[in-house]
Design a protein around this motif. Structure first.
Motif, PDB file in Angstrom:
ATOM      1  N   ASP A 142      -5.386   2.124   1.356  1.00  0.00           N
ATOM      2  CA  ASP A 142      -4.501   3.188   0.875  1.00  0.00           C
ATOM      3  C   ASP A 142      -3.526   3.612   1.972  1.00  0.00           C
ATOM      4  O   ASP A 142      -2.348   3.869   1.701  1.00  0.00           O
ATOM      5  CB  ASP A 142      -5.326   4.396   0.423  1.00  0.00           C
ATOM      6  CG  ASP A 142      -6.192   4.100  -0.787  1.00  0.00           C
ATOM      7  OD1 ASP A 142      -5.650   3.614  -1.794  1.00  0.00           O
ATOM      8  OD2 ASP A 142      -7.409   4.342  -0.716  1.00  0.00           O
TER       9      ASP A 142
ATOM     10  N   GLN B 121       1.507  -2.493  -2.676  1.00  0.00           N
ATOM     11  CA  GLN B 121       0.526  -1.946  -3.604  1.00  0.00           C
ATOM     12  C   GLN B 121      -0.884  -2.449  -3.312  1.00  0.00           C
ATOM     13  O   GLN B 121      -1.118  -3.652  -3.159  1.00  0.00           O
ATOM     14  CB  GLN B 121       0.923  -2.308  -5.035  1.00  0.00           C
ATOM     15  CG  GLN B 121       2.233  -1.684  -5.474  1.00  0.00           C
ATOM     16  CD  GLN B 121       2.806  -2.322  -6.716  1.00  0.00           C
ATOM     17  OE1 GLN B 121       2.167  -3.169  -7.347  1.00  0.00           O
ATOM     18  NE2 GLN B 121       4.016  -1.927  -7.082  1.00  0.00           N
ATOM     19  N   ARG B 122      -1.801  -1.516  -3.264  1.00  0.00           N
ATOM     20  CA  ARG B 122      -3.197  -1.802  -2.941  1.00  0.00           C
ATOM     21  C   ARG B 122      -3.785  -2.888  -3.841  1.00  0.00           C
ATOM     22  O   ARG B 122      -4.365  -3.867  -3.359  1.00  0.00           O
ATOM     23  CB  ARG B 122      -4.010  -0.514  -3.075  1.00  0.00           C
ATOM     24  CG  ARG B 122      -5.512  -0.707  -2.947  1.00  0.00           C
ATOM     25  CD  ARG B 122      -6.295   0.513  -3.412  1.00  0.00           C
ATOM     26  NE  ARG B 122      -7.718   0.240  -3.334  1.00  0.00           N
ATOM     27  CZ  ARG B 122      -8.465   0.493  -2.275  1.00  0.00           C
ATOM     28  NH1 ARG B 122      -7.920   1.049  -1.204  1.00  0.00           N
ATOM     29  NH2 ARG B 122      -9.751   0.197  -2.270  1.00  0.00           N
ATOM     30  N   ALA B 123      -3.654  -2.713  -5.147  1.00  0.00           N
ATOM     31  CA  ALA B 123      -4.281  -3.652  -6.086  1.00  0.00           C
ATOM     32  C   ALA B 123      -3.754  -5.063  -5.892  1.00  0.00           C
ATOM     33  O   ALA B 123      -4.512  -6.037  -5.941  1.00  0.00           O
ATOM     34  CB  ALA B 123      -4.051  -3.188  -7.526  1.00  0.00           C
TER      35      ALA B 123
ATOM     36  N   THR C 230     -13.571  -3.961   1.575  1.00  0.00           N
ATOM     37  CA  THR C 230     -13.760  -3.333   0.267  1.00  0.00           C
ATOM     38  C   THR C 230     -14.921  -3.960  -0.491  1.00  0.00           C
ATOM     39  O   THR C 230     -15.304  -3.462  -1.547  1.00  0.00           O
ATOM     40  CB  THR C 230     -12.479  -3.445  -0.580  1.00  0.00           C
ATOM     41  OG1 THR C 230     -12.119  -4.826  -0.707  1.00  0.00           O
ATOM     42  CG2 THR C 230     -11.332  -2.679   0.061  1.00  0.00           C
TER      43      THR C 230
ATOM     44  N   GLU D   6      -0.824   1.048   2.237  1.00  0.00           N
ATOM     45  CA  GLU D   6       0.141   1.220   1.148  1.00  0.00           C
ATOM     46  C   GLU D   6       1.065   2.404   1.419  1.00  0.00           C
ATOM     47  O   GLU D   6       2.277   2.329   1.171  1.00  0.00           O
ATOM     48  CB  GLU D   6      -0.584   1.422  -0.182  1.00  0.00           C
ATOM     49  CG  GLU D   6       0.369   1.625  -1.359  1.00  0.00           C
ATOM     50  CD  GLU D   6      -0.340   1.732  -2.700  1.00  0.00           C
ATOM     51  OE1 GLU D   6       0.359   1.796  -3.729  1.00  0.00           O
ATOM     52  OE2 GLU D   6      -1.588   1.759  -2.723  1.00  0.00           O
TER      53      GLU D   6
ATOM     54  N   ASP E 275      -5.760  -8.456  -4.638  1.00  0.00           N
ATOM     55  CA  ASP E 275      -5.749  -9.632  -5.515  1.00  0.00           C
ATOM     56  C   ASP E 275      -5.204 -10.869  -4.813  1.00  0.00           C
ATOM     57  O   ASP E 275      -5.111 -11.936  -5.414  1.00  0.00           O
ATOM     58  CB  ASP E 275      -4.912  -9.357  -6.769  1.00  0.00           C
ATOM     59  CG  ASP E 275      -5.665  -8.526  -7.794  1.00  0.00           C
ATOM     60  OD1 ASP E 275      -6.912  -8.436  -7.691  1.00  0.00           O
ATOM     61  OD2 ASP E 275      -5.015  -7.960  -8.690  1.00  0.00           O
TER      62      ASP E 275
END
Length: 322
Positions: free
Chosen positions: A175, A184-186, A264, A178, A190
């Protein structure tokens, strides 16, 4: 909050981390802690849980590579004796499931993208040459090493440190990354590369472009820094500083800036799924940086091959290791 106050808080955090982690595994009565790479390898093979002297360090590296880190990097990242003790615990607990040991170590180090990681990897355990010292890689230390030479004002360091010290209870270093870079984190989690399509801001991307290829692409850290110094015309702010560390010295989006590991994924030594673990539980051991050298330049070292199983067959990363 001024820079002096932020630096004081960061120093307190690093000291708290060091104090909390340095305890490690106590030596049994009459037993000395492991002090040589050979002793560590013997304990690994015997699946023993032992304490490890702080003079030992560890770095994961590509199998067959003679450097601690890819040869273009000026600095190698290294795990501490606390990490080495954790690896023995993983070996003891999951020795009959070797992929959990190997992938667990890579997760503990802070590798992203482990669901599909295909590359054979070894664990180098070693002592340092006389006169070589490991350094805690705080953002302030990176600023001391390269920031001033690249023309960054202290305000860039201040703003970067603020982003990482003002996290909410359920926020983490991704976070913070970002917040500083816009990426963007997501998308990062990915496996996306930084770019405008995932929201990375203009200053961050311009700094990446100016720095040029990373050492992973055959360049050298020193040239990467020089490229940035000569070619970046934008503001020398926190986003640009974060970009230089990302591109030139492998301080990825999971880097904490306080000398502590993070991921994570589920912590491999905590028996809960990743989603049930707190942010604090997913912080791992202590990390250092040191000059990148060949293995044969070290006074003593061993290589331990890691079994990482098959890509796509690692549900424990999210479901939990136990």
């Amino acid at each position: 909050m001024d820079l002096r106050r932020i630096r004081t808080l960061l120093c307190a955090l690093v000291l708290a981390i060091a104090g909390g982690l340095a305890v490690g595994s106590p030596a049994a009565a009459g037993e000395r802690c492991i002090s040589t790479p050979g002793q560590y390898q013997a304990a690994w093979q015997a699946r023993e849980v032992r304490c490890v002297e702080p003079t030992l360090f560890a770095t994961t590296h590509s199998r067959g590579d003679n450097f601690l880190y890819p040869s273009g990097f000026a600095y190698a990242w290294a795990g501490s004796s606390v990490n080495l003790e954790a690896y023995l615990k993983l070996r003891h607990r999951y020795g009959d499931q070797p992929a959990k040991v190997g992938v667990g170590i890579l997760s503990y180090v802070g590798y992203p993208g482990l669901e599909t990681w295909p590359y054979p990897t070894d664990l180098a355990v070693y002592t340092l040459p006389r006169g070589v010292h490991a350094t805690v890689p705080t953002f302030a230390e990176w600023f001391r090493l390269v920031g001033k030479q690249l023309g960054f004002p202290r305000a860039a360091l201040r703003d970067l440190e603020r982003a990482y010290t003002r996290l909410g209870r359920n926020e983490d270093v991704v976070d913070a990354f970002e917040d500083v870079t816009g990426c963007q984190r997501a998308a990062l989690l990915d496996g996306a590369f930084p770019g405008p399509e995932i929201g990375c801001n203009a200053d961050f991307l311009a700094a990446l472009t100016a720095a040029g290829p990373s050492p992973y692409e055959g360049a050298e850290s020193t040239q990467c820094f020089a490229n940035f110094a000569a070619g970046y015309a934008g503001p020398r702010n926190a986003a640009a500083l974060r970009a230089v560390l990302y591109q030139c010295q492998d301080a990825g989006f999971l880097n904490t800036g306080v000398g502590r590991g993070y991921n994570t994924y589920a912590d491999p030594l905590i028996c809960k799924p990743a989603a049930a673990q707190s942010v604090e539980q997913r912080y791992t051991g202590r990390e250092f940086i040191l000059p990148n050298v060949t293995l044969d330049a070290l006074p003593s070292s061993v290589n331990i091959p890691l079994d990482i199983g098959e890509p796509g067959q690692r549900p424990f990363l999210t479901r939990g290791f136990c």
